[in-house]
Write a protein that holds these residues in place. Structure first.
Motif, PDB file in Angstrom:
ATOM      1  N   VAL A 173       0.850  -1.081   0.104  1.00  0.00           N
ATOM      2  CA  VAL A 173      -0.078  -0.015   0.130  1.00  0.00           C
ATOM      3  C   VAL A 173       0.801   1.285   0.037  1.00  0.00           C
ATOM      4  N   ALA A 174       1.820   1.298   0.850  1.00  0.00           N
ATOM      5  CA  ALA A 174       2.755   2.447   1.042  1.00  0.00           C
ATOM      6  C   ALA A 174       3.580   2.785  -0.390  1.00  0.00           C
ATOM      7  N   ALA A 175       3.800   1.405  -0.962  1.00  0.00           N
ATOM      8  CA  ALA A 175       4.706   1.593  -2.393  1.00  0.00           C
ATOM      9  C   ALA A 175       3.512   2.292  -3.489  1.00  0.00           C
ATOM     10  N   GLU A 176       2.483   1.796  -3.231  1.00  0.00           N
ATOM     11  CA  GLU A 176       1.517   2.285  -4.410  1.00  0.00           C
ATOM     12  C   GLU A 176       1.044   3.756  -4.238  1.00  0.00           C
ATOM     13  N   LEU A 177       1.269   4.063  -2.921  1.00  0.00           N
ATOM     14  CA  LEU A 177       0.784   5.486  -2.461  1.00  0.00           C
ATOM     15  C   LEU A 177       1.888   6.325  -2.772  1.00  0.00           C
ATOM     16  N   GLY A 178       3.347   5.863  -2.915  1.00  0.00           N
ATOM     17  CA  GLY A 178       4.413   6.544  -3.180  1.00  0.00           C
ATOM     18  C   GLY A 178       4.740   7.337  -1.886  1.00  0.00           C
ATOM     19  N   VAL A 179       4.671   6.660  -0.693  1.00  0.00           N
ATOM     20  CA  VAL A 179       5.040   7.393   0.542  1.00  0.00           C
ATOM     21  C   VAL A 179       5.971   6.557   1.381  1.00  0.00           C
TER      22      VAL A 179
ATOM     23  N   THR B 116       2.110   9.574  14.752  1.00  0.00           N
ATOM     24  CA  THR B 116       3.058   8.930  14.013  1.00  0.00           C
ATOM     25  C   THR B 116       3.316   9.743  12.655  1.00  0.00           C
ATOM     26  N   PRO B 117       2.330  10.361  11.917  1.00  0.00           N
ATOM     27  CA  PRO B 117       2.638  11.272  10.875  1.00  0.00           C
ATOM     28  C   PRO B 117       3.269  12.550  11.151  1.00  0.00           C
ATOM     29  N   LEU B 118       3.048  12.916  12.326  1.00  0.00           N
ATOM     30  CA  LEU B 118       3.735  14.295  12.706  1.00  0.00           C
ATOM     31  C   LEU B 118       5.227  14.066  12.886  1.00  0.00           C
ATOM     32  N   ILE B 119       5.648  12.766  13.500  1.00  0.00           N
ATOM     33  CA  ILE B 119       6.983  12.545  13.550  1.00  0.00           C
ATOM     34  C   ILE B 119       7.889  11.655  12.615  1.00  0.00           C
ATOM     35  N   TRP B 120       7.152  11.107  11.623  1.00  0.00           N
ATOM     36  CA  TRP B 120       7.632  10.341  10.668  1.00  0.00           C
ATOM     37  C   TRP B 120       6.762  10.870   9.418  1.00  0.00           C
ATOM     38  N   LYS B 121       7.206  11.815   8.870  1.00  0.00           N
ATOM     39  CA  LYS B 121       6.575  12.347   7.443  1.00  0.00           C
ATOM     40  C   LYS B 121       6.276  11.300   6.530  1.00  0.00           C
TER      41      LYS B 121
END
Length: 589
Positions: A518-524, A583-588
């Protein structure tokens, strides 16, 4: 999903329904579900019975032996005295338990920590009348939350980091990197449990309030020379407000001190006269620095840690009936020592040796186990019954047992040995050093808990093998709809739900490749997803079957399945909200 997958899901739903709605024991329901899958051929015996050879289950078995060694050598009492202190309220008790456990679990495997604390807290609960059901769930939850704060806190974190290393194109995590979100979540969980723990946890005791219907004895203890209790007040020594036990008087040299003040300071060789019920008599007998005032107990042939306490009712045919215990040479005749005498609920003021025995007197004896076999059918006594968990504590090996525990934790935490290897080595060391007897070690293992753990692992394996777990994970992850934040929420939700149904390790391993895709498909960046998997896999608060420490406290705490739902589900939501927000605040992305 195929037919087999639907069958496994149906069995799991039925098991969960029975756990929630009936009073049947957890191991009976879970093993029954597993048996159905095996008998019907829905899953193979190799997969279904895999849990019975699982390293986690076998580790728990070995840890029961380690915990017994700590208990038999008095280390348990040390834990109670120095960690719990004189706390006698639910809230302060929960704070005293959770704070050190959270810190320790961040660096050491939480399973041996929980295993060591369970017997200590059971004993402490009996002493303070704070229900053990109020403190064992906070114990397990604190261990779980503390484990999320470092990479070595739980095996799940190590497994997930190993998957990151194997992946190659994704960086691994630092030792304290999970703490950036783990510590805030642990603090939030700590505050939640302190505020709501008393209200949401059940009030289930073991009947300690029924002292009025229990036989009372009078027993005499002496403060040892150079005892750590010398110069301490009665209250400071923990001898005040003992449930079911009352310090009647102190005999100091030729001086009698009645109506003892809590501020009275103890002196070496003080003789303390207690009156109370049998459970509290056992507790005071095991306090370090106090010894039985009678020297007769040290003249028995067997070592003290191989003896037991027995209640025996004197019959009219007893040859010592009508004579004093000393005149009748009770010890020489029966190879047993009379510690106390109960007579119609009245206190007998004479010294034990000077008490004239009467028919119907109930004697509290210290003797070896042969006494039961030898005199159970004798005409000398109406009734003989052993008192469970009453073997006197020998503090000589306290340091040995604590050292064994410390070495086990260091070896497992450093990676020199696996947790299974370290636990088995420690269990063997406890028996070899005679910190606990082999027979006692076998009796200490709670086979019901082990069956429940193994059965839940078997059901989880069947869920995974038939593809039901993957179908479920794909469905939840499909809710993301191309949004990284929604994908992060879905990852947490999926990992958490799978953890509650199977195990934390299996849930992390199952969700990892799905989230990676999922992360790879979203490019994040995948690191936020890795952190969320760590938190979701550890967030097993709503059921007893998702995490082995929850199952370990299930029986001792007298819990029901719904108890975990009541206090655990809100905690799941709070931890999930905290983790997903931070989590998204610490690891973008």
């Amino acid at each position: 999903m195929g037919f087999e997958a639907w069958c496994v899901v149906s069995v799991l739903i039925i098991c969960l329904g029975l756990l929630v709605s009936t009073s049947f024991s957890a191991e009976l329901i879970l093993f029954g579900g597993l048996t159905f899958l095996i008998v019907t051929g829905i899953t193979t015996p190799e997969i279904a019975l895999n849990g019975f050879s699982n390293q986690g289950m076998l580790t728990v078995a070995a840890l029961y032996v380690v915990a017994t060694g700590l208990k038999e050598t008095g280390a348990v009492h040390y834990v109670v005295k120095h960690v719990m202190g004189n706390s006698n309220t639910v809230r302060s008790s929960q704070v005293r338990v959770m704070a050190p456990v959270m810190v320790m679990s961040a660096f050491f495997n939480n399973t041996p920590i929980v295993a060591s604390f369970i017997p200590a807290l059971e004993k402490w609960s009996r002493k303070t009348n704070v229900p053990v059901s109020k403190i064992l769930i906070p114990l397990s939850y604190a261990a779980i939350l503390g484990g999320t704060c470092t990479l070595i806190g739980t095996s799940t974190n190590l497994i997930l980091n190993g998957l990151l290393i194997e992946e190659g194109n994704v960086r691994s995590l630092g030792l304290f990197e999970p703490a950036l979100v783990g510590i805030p979540c642990a603090i939030v969980g700590f505050v939640y449990l302190v505020i709501f723990g008393d209200k949401l946890l059940p009030n289930r005791n073991s009947g300690y309030e029924s002292f009025k219907e229990t036989r009372e004895y009078t027993i005499e203890m002496i403060v040892d020379e150079n005892s750590s209790l010398s110069s301490k007040t009665i209250e400071g020594a923990g001898l005040r407000n003992l449930p079911g036990l009352f310090l009647v008087e102190i005999v100091r040299k030729d001086k009698l001190i009645p109506a003892v003040s809590p501020n009275e300071k103890l002196e070496s060789l003080d003789r303390l006269i207690f009156t109370g019920v049998i459970s509290s008599i056992i507790d005071v007998q095991q306090i370090s620095g106090l010894s039985l005032a009678t020297s007769q107990v040290f003249k028995l042939d067997s070592p003290r840690n191989e003896r037991t306490l027995v209640e025996a009712v004197v019959s009219p045919a007893n040859p010592i009936n009508g004579r004093t215990i000393k005149e009748g040479l009770f010890r020489e005749r029966y190879d047993a020592v009379v510690l106390a005498v109960s007579r119609s609920g009245e206190r007998i003021k004479d010294k034990v040796g000077d008490i004239t025995l009467k028919s119907g007197d109930t004697l509290l004896l210290e003797t070896n186990t042969k006494f039961l076999r030898r005199y159970r059918n004798s005409n000398d006594f109406y009734l003989i019954s052993a008192i469970e968990d009453s073997a006197p504590v020998s503090y000589e090996k306290t340091g040995t047992s604590v050292l064994i525990l410390f070495i086990m934790v260091v070896l497992a935490g450093s990676g020199l040995l696996s947790m299974l290897q370290a636990a088995f080595a420690a269990a063997a060391a406890m028996i070899i050093t005679r910190s606990c007897k082999y027979s006692v070690a076998l009796e200490s293992i709670d086979w019901r808990v082990l069956i429940a753990i193994a059965s839940s692992l078997g059901l989880g394996a069947a869920l995974q093998e038939t593809g039901a777990a993957k179908t479920f994970a794909d469905g939840v992850m499909g809710l993301a709809k191309g949004d990284p934040m929604l994908a992060l929420v879905a990852t947490y939700l999926c990992t958490w739900l799978l953890t509650e149904m199977i195990t934390n390790n299996a849930a992390a391993v199952l969700v990892f490749p799905i989230a990676l895709t999922v992360a790879a498909e979203l490019g994040v960046d995948f690191i936020p997803f890795a952190i969320i998997i760590i938190m979701g896999a550890s967030a097993s608060f709503s059921t007893p079957i998702g995490y082995q420490t929850n199952l370990m406290i299930y029986g001792p705490g007298g819990y029901k399945f719904t108890d975990y739902l009541r206090i655990g589900l809100p905690l799941n939501l709070i931890i999930g909200l905290c983790a997903v927000s931070l989590t998204p605040l610490i690891w973008k992305f």
